[in-house]
Design a protein around this motif. Structure first.
Motif, PDB file in Angstrom:
ATOM      1  N   ASN A  19       0.814  -1.209   0.000  1.00 18.02           N
ATOM      2  CA  ASN A  19       0.000   0.000   0.000  1.00 18.02           C
ATOM      3  C   ASN A  19       0.844   1.254   0.000  1.00 18.02           C
ATOM      4  O   ASN A  19       0.360   2.328  -0.314  1.00 18.02           O
ATOM      5  CB  ASN A  19      -0.944  -0.008   1.210  1.00 18.02           C
ATOM      6  CG  ASN A  19      -2.149   0.865   0.971  1.00 18.02           C
ATOM      7  OD1 ASN A  19      -2.733   0.841  -0.098  1.00 18.02           O
ATOM      8  ND2 ASN A  19      -2.501   1.670   1.968  1.00 18.02           N
ATOM      9  N   PRO A  86       3.078   0.078  -5.364  1.00 17.10           N
ATOM     10  CA  PRO A  86       1.684  -0.246  -5.042  1.00 17.10           C
ATOM     11  C   PRO A  86       0.760   0.026  -6.222  1.00 17.10           C
ATOM     12  O   PRO A  86       1.037   0.873  -7.056  1.00 17.10           O
ATOM     13  CB  PRO A  86       1.370   0.680  -3.855  1.00 17.10           C
ATOM     14  CG  PRO A  86       2.368   1.782  -3.942  1.00 17.10           C
ATOM     15  CD  PRO A  86       3.609   1.188  -4.541  1.00 17.10           C
ATOM     16  N   ARG A 187       1.352   7.898   0.065  1.00 13.96           N
ATOM     17  CA  ARG A 187       2.160   6.683   0.116  1.00 13.96           C
ATOM     18  C   ARG A 187       3.603   6.917  -0.331  1.00 13.96           C
ATOM     19  O   ARG A 187       4.451   6.042  -0.156  1.00 13.96           O
ATOM     20  CB  ARG A 187       1.509   5.591  -0.729  1.00 13.96           C
ATOM     21  CG  ARG A 187       1.437   5.896  -2.212  1.00 13.96           C
ATOM     22  CD  ARG A 187       0.550   4.895  -2.912  1.00 13.96           C
ATOM     23  NE  ARG A 187       0.639   5.012  -4.363  1.00 13.96           N
ATOM     24  CZ  ARG A 187      -0.005   4.216  -5.198  1.00 13.96           C
ATOM     25  NH1 ARG A 187      -0.802   3.277  -4.728  1.00 13.96           N
ATOM     26  NH2 ARG A 187       0.133   4.367  -6.492  1.00 13.96           N
ATOM     27  N   THR A 194      -0.945   5.787   4.787  1.00 14.29           N
ATOM     28  CA  THR A 194      -2.160   5.760   3.988  1.00 14.29           C
ATOM     29  C   THR A 194      -3.367   5.475   4.867  1.00 14.29           C
ATOM     30  O   THR A 194      -3.243   5.006   5.993  1.00 14.29           O
ATOM     31  CB  THR A 194      -2.064   4.656   2.906  1.00 14.29           C
ATOM     32  OG1 THR A 194      -1.996   3.379   3.551  1.00 14.29           O
ATOM     33  CG2 THR A 194      -0.835   4.852   2.040  1.00 14.29           C
ATOM     34  N   GLN A 196      -5.526   3.154   4.505  1.00 17.33           N
ATOM     35  CA  GLN A 196      -5.615   1.722   4.740  1.00 17.33           C
ATOM     36  C   GLN A 196      -4.714   1.306   5.921  1.00 17.33           C
ATOM     37  O   GLN A 196      -5.076   0.486   6.736  1.00 17.33           O
ATOM     38  CB  GLN A 196      -5.231   0.951   3.480  1.00 17.33           C
ATOM     39  CG  GLN A 196      -5.526  -0.546   3.577  1.00 17.33           C
ATOM     40  CD  GLN A 196      -5.311  -1.229   2.246  1.00 17.33           C
ATOM     41  OE1 GLN A 196      -5.022  -0.600   1.247  1.00 17.33           O
ATOM     42  NE2 GLN A 196      -5.450  -2.546   2.237  1.00 17.33           N
TER      43      GLN A 196
END
Length: 200
Positions: A19, A86, A187, A194, A196
């Motif tokens: 990610n 990513p 990122r 991030t 996520q």
């Protein structure tokens, strides 16, 4: 085999592992960005200076840094192949993803071609390139005044293309951050996390 700028993580891998860019990739990105911006600034300054010891020193620094970029970009490409970047977010249209891939390919290409054109230019003008004043590099061409003039024009034109692409690259990153509100910019930031990763 995928090209280094189009390599994507396999769908079966843990998405959190891919990610964000690796610390090494971030180092290459920001370190080389600073080097390239410095090279561009120095190039514009030194060309308008009258002949002097300072101008000759600036040219030497410019060539040293240019050769360093030429060497580093190959290491960066190897790292990119071994550590795929990513994937783009699903919200990014396929056409924009292709445009991003092409933009990255063009930037990598220019990071190779521009220093090479400078090396050819120095060779054609009969000015040896000595990396950091220690390691002499071989001349790639015989001394040729007309070829030297042509290569100077090519080198300059390529740098204007690079400036245009860098501006587009930066504008796209800011658009993703402020308008699309995705993690494309985050990122690649040195200490960026991030969404996520924050929610993991």
């Amino acid at each position: 085999m995928s090209l280094p700028w189009t390599a994507m993580p396999l769908p079966t891998e843990d998405p959190l592992m891919h990610n964000s860019y690796t610390a090494v990739a971030k180092f290459f990105h920001w370190g080389m960005a600073l080097m390239i911006l410095g090279l561009l600034a120095l190039g514009f300054v030194m060309t308008d200076m009258p002949l002097s010891p300072d101008k000759l020193q600036y040219y030497a620094w410019h060539k040293w840094a240019g050769v360093s970029v030429f060497m580093l970009v190959w290491l960066r490409l190897v790292w990119r192949v071994l550590n795929p970047p990513p994937a783009y977010p699903d919200s990014m249209p396929p056409l924009l993803q292709r445009a991003a891939h092409l933009g990255h390919a063009a930037l990598y290409g220019l990071m190779i071609v521009i220093p090479l054109s400078g090396w050819l230019l120095s060779s054609a003008k009969g000015v040896p390139t000595v990396w950091f004043g220690v390691w002499p590099l071989p001349d790639l061409l015989e001394k040729d005044k007309a070829m030297g003039h042509l290569l100077h024009e090519v080198h300059e034109a390529l740098n204007f293309v690079l400036l245009f692409l860098l501006g587009g690259h930066a504008a796209a990153a800011l658009k993703h951050h402020w308008i699309d509100k995705d993690d494309i910019l985050k990122r690649m930031l040195p200490h960026g996390r991030t969404t996520q990763e924050d929610n993991a």
